[in-house]
Design a protein around this motif. Sequence first.
Motif, PDB file in Angstrom:
ATOM      1  N   TRP A 140      10.871   5.064   8.230  1.00 52.31           N
ATOM      2  CA  TRP A 140       9.779   4.733   7.319  1.00 52.31           C
ATOM      3  C   TRP A 140       9.231   3.363   7.655  1.00 52.31           C
ATOM      4  O   TRP A 140       9.960   2.471   8.074  1.00 52.31           O
ATOM      5  N   GLY A 141       7.949   3.209   7.406  1.00 59.42           N
ATOM      6  CA  GLY A 141       7.310   1.913   7.485  1.00 59.42           C
ATOM      7  C   GLY A 141       6.786   1.555   6.111  1.00 59.42           C
ATOM      8  O   GLY A 141       6.361   2.433   5.345  1.00 59.42           O
ATOM      9  N   ALA A 142       6.846   0.287   5.783  1.00 57.40           N
ATOM     10  CA  ALA A 142       6.224  -0.235   4.568  1.00 57.40           C
ATOM     11  C   ALA A 142       4.950  -0.924   5.026  1.00 57.40           C
ATOM     12  O   ALA A 142       4.983  -1.743   5.952  1.00 57.40           O
ATOM     13  N   TYR A 143       3.843  -0.578   4.385  1.00 52.17           N
ATOM     14  CA  TYR A 143       2.540  -1.059   4.834  1.00 52.17           C
ATOM     15  C   TYR A 143       1.801  -1.816   3.756  1.00 52.17           C
ATOM     16  O   TYR A 143       1.830  -1.440   2.582  1.00 52.17           O
ATOM     17  N   ARG A 144       1.129  -2.873   4.163  1.00 49.29           N
ATOM     18  CA  ARG A 144       0.111  -3.553   3.354  1.00 49.29           C
ATOM     19  C   ARG A 144      -1.180  -3.345   4.131  1.00 49.29           C
ATOM     20  O   ARG A 144      -1.321  -3.882   5.228  1.00 49.29           O
ATOM     21  N   GLY A 145      -2.066  -2.540   3.563  1.00 47.49           N
ATOM     22  CA  GLY A 145      -3.246  -2.155   4.322  1.00 47.49           C
ATOM     23  C   GLY A 145      -2.786  -1.367   5.529  1.00 47.49           C
ATOM     24  O   GLY A 145      -1.999  -0.435   5.412  1.00 47.49           O
ATOM     25  N   GLN A 146      -3.226  -1.772   6.698  1.00 40.74           N
ATOM     26  CA  GLN A 146      -2.820  -1.089   7.937  1.00 40.74           C
ATOM     27  C   GLN A 146      -1.646  -1.789   8.622  1.00 40.74           C
ATOM     28  O   GLN A 146      -1.167  -1.313   9.644  1.00 40.74           O
ATOM     29  N   ALA A 147      -1.184  -2.898   8.068  1.00 40.60           N
ATOM     30  CA  ALA A 147      -0.126  -3.685   8.709  1.00 40.60           C
ATOM     31  C   ALA A 147       1.254  -3.246   8.235  1.00 40.60           C
ATOM     32  O   ALA A 147       1.532  -3.220   7.038  1.00 40.60           O
ATOM     33  N   MET A 148       2.121  -2.924   9.186  1.00 41.45           N
ATOM     34  CA  MET A 148       3.508  -2.609   8.853  1.00 41.45           C
ATOM     35  C   MET A 148       4.222  -3.920   8.539  1.00 41.45           C
ATOM     36  O   MET A 148       4.206  -4.857   9.334  1.00 41.45           O
TER      37      MET A 148
ATOM     38  N   THR B 293       0.824  -1.197   0.000  1.00 38.36           N
ATOM     39  CA  THR B 293       0.000   0.000   0.000  1.00 38.36           C
ATOM     40  C   THR B 293       0.860   1.249   0.000  1.00 38.36           C
ATOM     41  O   THR B 293       0.624   2.157  -0.781  1.00 38.36           O
ATOM     42  N   ALA B 294       1.855   1.322   0.859  1.00 36.21           N
ATOM     43  CA  ALA B 294       2.605   2.571   0.979  1.00 36.21           C
ATOM     44  C   ALA B 294       3.905   2.384   1.742  1.00 36.21           C
ATOM     45  O   ALA B 294       4.013   1.527   2.608  1.00 36.21           O
ATOM     46  N   VAL B 295       4.873   3.200   1.387  1.00 33.71           N
ATOM     47  CA  VAL B 295       6.050   3.421   2.220  1.00 33.71           C
ATOM     48  C   VAL B 295       5.904   4.855   2.683  1.00 33.71           C
ATOM     49  O   VAL B 295       5.811   5.770   1.863  1.00 33.71           O
ATOM     50  N   ARG B 296       5.826   5.031   3.990  1.00 30.69           N
ATOM     51  CA  ARG B 296       5.603   6.382   4.501  1.00 30.69           C
ATOM     52  C   ARG B 296       6.406   6.611   5.779  1.00 30.69           C
ATOM     53  O   ARG B 296       6.755   5.656   6.477  1.00 30.69           O
ATOM     54  N   PRO B 297       6.675   7.881   6.069  1.00 29.39           N
ATOM     55  CA  PRO B 297       7.395   8.181   7.302  1.00 29.39           C
ATOM     56  C   PRO B 297       6.611   7.690   8.520  1.00 29.39           C
ATOM     57  O   PRO B 297       5.376   7.687   8.515  1.00 29.39           O
ATOM     58  N   VAL B 298       7.344   7.277   9.526  1.00 26.70           N
ATOM     59  CA  VAL B 298       6.726   6.884  10.783  1.00 26.70           C
ATOM     60  C   VAL B 298       7.275   7.755  11.896  1.00 26.70           C
ATOM     61  O   VAL B 298       8.324   8.382  11.760  1.00 26.70           O
TER      62      VAL B 298
ATOM     63  N   ALA C 262       6.954  -1.076  14.600  1.00 26.37           N
ATOM     64  CA  ALA C 262       8.318  -1.215  14.080  1.00 26.37           C
ATOM     65  C   ALA C 262       9.073  -2.289  14.861  1.00 26.37           C
ATOM     66  O   ALA C 262       9.786  -3.106  14.272  1.00 26.37           O
ATOM     67  N   CYS C 263       8.894  -2.303  16.160  1.00 21.42           N
ATOM     68  CA  CYS C 263       9.557  -3.298  16.998  1.00 21.42           C
ATOM     69  C   CYS C 263       9.106  -4.709  16.630  1.00 21.42           C
ATOM     70  O   CYS C 263       9.930  -5.624  16.536  1.00 21.42           O
ATOM     71  N   THR C 264       7.833  -4.887  16.380  1.00 23.59           N
ATOM     72  CA  THR C 264       7.312  -6.196  15.970  1.00 23.59           C
ATOM     73  C   THR C 264       7.955  -6.638  14.661  1.00 23.59           C
ATOM     74  O   THR C 264       8.379  -7.796  14.529  1.00 23.59           O
ATOM     75  N   VAL C 265       8.041  -5.731  13.689  1.00 28.50           N
ATOM     76  CA  VAL C 265       8.678  -6.051  12.402  1.00 28.50           C
ATOM     77  C   VAL C 265      10.117  -6.491  12.624  1.00 28.50           C
ATOM     78  O   VAL C 265      10.556  -7.529  12.116  1.00 28.50           O
ATOM     79  N   ILE C 266      10.871  -5.712  13.371  1.00 31.61           N
ATOM     80  CA  ILE C 266      12.292  -5.994  13.593  1.00 31.61           C
ATOM     81  C   ILE C 266      12.478  -7.336  14.298  1.00 31.61           C
ATOM     82  O   ILE C 266      13.286  -8.162  13.876  1.00 31.61           O
ATOM     83  N   ARG C 267      11.727  -7.557  15.347  1.00 23.79           N
ATOM     84  CA  ARG C 267      11.876  -8.794  16.117  1.00 23.79           C
ATOM     85  C   ARG C 267      11.486 -10.024  15.297  1.00 23.79           C
ATOM     86  O   ARG C 267      12.158 -11.052  15.360  1.00 23.79           O
TER      87      ARG C 267
ATOM     88  N   TYR D 266      14.509  -3.744   8.066  1.00 19.23           N
ATOM     89  CA  TYR D 266      14.004  -5.086   8.300  1.00 19.23           C
ATOM     90  C   TYR D 266      12.647  -5.283   7.637  1.00 19.23           C
ATOM     91  O   TYR D 266      11.862  -4.343   7.527  1.00 19.23           O
ATOM     92  N   VAL D 267      12.375  -6.521   7.252  1.00 18.25           N
ATOM     93  CA  VAL D 267      11.124  -6.896   6.600  1.00 18.25           C
ATOM     94  C   VAL D 267      10.604  -8.167   7.271  1.00 18.25           C
ATOM     95  O   VAL D 267      11.389  -9.068   7.590  1.00 18.25           O
ATOM     96  N   VAL D 268       9.291  -8.251   7.472  1.00 22.82           N
ATOM     97  CA  VAL D 268       8.714  -9.458   8.073  1.00 22.82           C
ATOM     98  C   VAL D 268       8.874 -10.631   7.112  1.00 22.82           C
ATOM     99  O   VAL D 268       8.950 -10.441   5.886  1.00 22.82           O
ATOM    100  N   PRO D 269       8.922 -11.855   7.637  1.00 24.26           N
ATOM    101  CA  PRO D 269       9.180 -13.030   6.792  1.00 24.26           C
ATOM    102  C   PRO D 269       8.240 -13.162   5.592  1.00 24.26           C
ATOM    103  O   PRO D 269       8.687 -13.466   4.480  1.00 24.26           O
ATOM    104  N   GLU D 270       6.954 -12.914   5.776  1.00 26.37           N
ATOM    105  CA  GLU D 270       6.009 -13.115   4.682  1.00 26.37           C
ATOM    106  C   GLU D 270       6.111 -12.055   3.584  1.00 26.37           C
ATOM    107  O   GLU D 270       5.490 -12.195   2.536  1.00 26.37           O
ATOM    108  N   ALA D 271       6.914 -11.015   3.795  1.00 25.42           N
ATOM    109  CA  ALA D 271       7.093  -9.973   2.774  1.00 25.42           C
ATOM    110  C   ALA D 271       8.479 -10.009   2.129  1.00 25.42           C
ATOM    111  O   ALA D 271       8.791  -9.155   1.296  1.00 25.42           O
ATOM    112  N   LEU D 272       9.290 -11.000   2.479  1.00 27.98           N
ATOM    113  CA  LEU D 272      10.630 -11.111   1.897  1.00 27.98           C
ATOM    114  C   LEU D 272      10.558 -11.364   0.389  1.00 27.98           C
ATOM    115  O   LEU D 272       9.633 -12.026  -0.089  1.00 27.98           O
ATOM    116  N   HIS D 273      11.549 -10.845  -0.320  1.00 30.32           N
ATOM    117  CA  HIS D 273      11.710 -11.085  -1.758  1.00 30.32           C
ATOM    118  C   HIS D 273      10.520 -10.597  -2.584  1.00 30.32           C
ATOM    119  O   HIS D 273      10.204 -11.180  -3.615  1.00 30.32           O
TER     120      HIS D 273
END
Length: 164
Positions: free
Chosen positions: A73-81, A13-18, A26-31, A96-103
Amino acid sequence: MPCTATATPPDLTAVRPVVADDAADACTVIRQSITHCCALDHHNDADILGAWLSNKTPENLAVWIAAPGATAWGAYRGQAMVGFALLTRATLALCYVVPEALHQGVGRALLLEAEAHARLEGVVTLSLDSTRTAEAFYRRNGYEPSGPVQAWAGLVAQPMRKHL
């Protein structure tokens, strides 16, 4: 106002400033990324993983995001970072990118956003410390080793840089 550097990857959906209020996401994504995507670095060793994650808290992320000279910045799909990047002046401190968004272009979109912002700020060379997991990604995106490998708590990092 964000710098739009590239086309949006599919389903992104978007890459936007956070801001600091987004630190928990962001912490959830990184971890998630460190735990599930970086086994090459932590080898599923609880002590190494614990040391790496120890400062990755929402409180610390809020401070890092709000620090003078920092932009995130956060990368979002819908409301999910699904991805997060932090630039501190001329250093890409986190990406960092969550596993399901890799590649799927999420990391590249974040990287290009950080590079575009750095250029606008007059940065000539962007630096980072790459994990083993991410080194090929950074090399594909024009980064080159810039010093000897660094070691800490069972982890190694390759200093890298790119002339913008």
